[in-house]
Design a protein around this motif. Structure first.
Motif, PDB file in Angstrom:
ATOM      1  N   VAL A  35      -6.086   4.094   4.541  1.00  0.00           N
ATOM      2  CA  VAL A  35      -5.400   2.802   4.637  1.00  0.00           C
ATOM      3  C   VAL A  35      -4.067   2.938   3.914  1.00  0.00           C
ATOM      4  O   VAL A  35      -4.012   3.446   2.802  1.00  0.00           O
ATOM      5  CB  VAL A  35      -6.239   1.680   3.980  1.00  0.00           C
ATOM      6  N   ALA A  36      -3.014   2.481   4.566  1.00  0.00           N
ATOM      7  CA  ALA A  36      -1.681   2.525   3.953  1.00  0.00           C
ATOM      8  C   ALA A  36      -1.154   1.103   3.831  1.00  0.00           C
ATOM      9  O   ALA A  36      -1.514   0.227   4.609  1.00  0.00           O
ATOM     10  CB  ALA A  36      -0.741   3.375   4.791  1.00  0.00           C
ATOM     11  N   ARG A  37      -0.286   0.900   2.855  1.00  0.00           N
ATOM     12  CA  ARG A  37       0.269  -0.436   2.638  1.00  0.00           C
ATOM     13  C   ARG A  37       1.737  -0.346   2.273  1.00  0.00           C
ATOM     14  O   ARG A  37       2.196   0.683   1.766  1.00  0.00           O
ATOM     15  CB  ARG A  37      -0.507  -1.174   1.544  1.00  0.00           C
ATOM     16  N   ASN A  38       2.445  -1.409   2.579  1.00  0.00           N
ATOM     17  CA  ASN A  38       3.833  -1.522   2.155  1.00  0.00           C
ATOM     18  C   ASN A  38       4.159  -3.003   2.028  1.00  0.00           C
ATOM     19  O   ASN A  38       3.837  -3.789   2.914  1.00  0.00           O
ATOM     20  CB  ASN A  38       4.787  -0.852   3.149  1.00  0.00           C
ATOM     21  N   GLU A  39       4.790  -3.370   0.943  1.00  0.00           N
ATOM     22  CA  GLU A  39       5.074  -4.775   0.657  1.00  0.00           C
ATOM     23  C   GLU A  39       6.194  -5.343   1.513  1.00  0.00           C
ATOM     24  O   GLU A  39       6.312  -6.554   1.668  1.00  0.00           O
ATOM     25  CB  GLU A  39       5.447  -4.963  -0.824  1.00  0.00           C
ATOM     26  N   TRP A  40       7.051  -4.472   2.091  1.00  0.00           N
ATOM     27  CA  TRP A  40       8.264  -4.949   2.746  1.00  0.00           C
ATOM     28  C   TRP A  40       8.282  -4.804   4.262  1.00  0.00           C
ATOM     29  O   TRP A  40       8.940  -5.574   4.940  1.00  0.00           O
ATOM     30  CB  TRP A  40       9.482  -4.220   2.168  1.00  0.00           C
ATOM     31  N   SER A  41       7.590  -3.782   4.796  1.00  0.00           N
ATOM     32  CA  SER A  41       7.792  -3.455   6.202  1.00  0.00           C
ATOM     33  C   SER A  41       6.517  -2.949   6.866  1.00  0.00           C
ATOM     34  O   SER A  41       5.823  -2.083   6.320  1.00  0.00           O
ATOM     35  CB  SER A  41       8.876  -2.370   6.291  1.00  0.00           C
ATOM     36  N   SER A  42       6.237  -3.464   8.060  1.00  0.00           N
ATOM     37  CA  SER A  42       5.086  -2.977   8.822  1.00  0.00           C
ATOM     38  C   SER A  42       5.327  -1.533   9.285  1.00  0.00           C
ATOM     39  O   SER A  42       4.404  -0.713   9.293  1.00  0.00           O
ATOM     40  CB  SER A  42       4.801  -3.888  10.009  1.00  0.00           C
ATOM     41  N   LEU A  43       6.564  -1.213   9.667  1.00  0.00           N
ATOM     42  CA  LEU A  43       6.883   0.150  10.081  1.00  0.00           C
ATOM     43  C   LEU A  43       6.725   1.130   8.920  1.00  0.00           C
ATOM     44  O   LEU A  43       6.223   2.242   9.094  1.00  0.00           O
ATOM     45  CB  LEU A  43       8.302   0.224  10.648  1.00  0.00           C
ATOM     46  N   ALA A  44       7.112   0.720   7.746  1.00  0.00           N
ATOM     47  CA  ALA A  44       6.936   1.574   6.562  1.00  0.00           C
ATOM     48  C   ALA A  44       5.455   1.805   6.282  1.00  0.00           C
ATOM     49  O   ALA A  44       5.066   2.897   5.860  1.00  0.00           O
ATOM     50  CB  ALA A  44       7.629   0.968   5.351  1.00  0.00           C
TER      51      ALA A  44
END
Length: 68
Positions: A35-44
């Motif tokens: 599972v990956a996460r990023n607070e700013w961008s869905s692409l990131a």
């Protein structure tokens, strides 16, 4: 994303906003444990997921090599 000798092929992935995590969460049906996460961008978040998959593949290849 790093450059590796094999391509990462995701047949399906999902990205959603998680209010509790305050981040975009990316998952793949082929790699259910990652599972990956990023607070700013869905692409990131997707880029982070691909990085995790590449890292797992590198670890798998190094485990196949005989010890020195």
């Amino acid at each position: 994303m790093g450059i590796i000798d094999t391509d990462v092929c995701l047949s399906s992935f999902q990205v959603h906003w998680s209010t509790s995590d305050a981040a975009f969460i990316a998952r793949s049906d082929l790699y259910p444990g990652l599972v990956a996460r990023n607070e700013w961008s869905s692409l990131a978040a997707i880029d982070n997921l691909i990085d995790l998959i590449e890292g797992q593949r590198r670890e798998g290849r190094s485990a196949d090599r005989p010890a020195a």
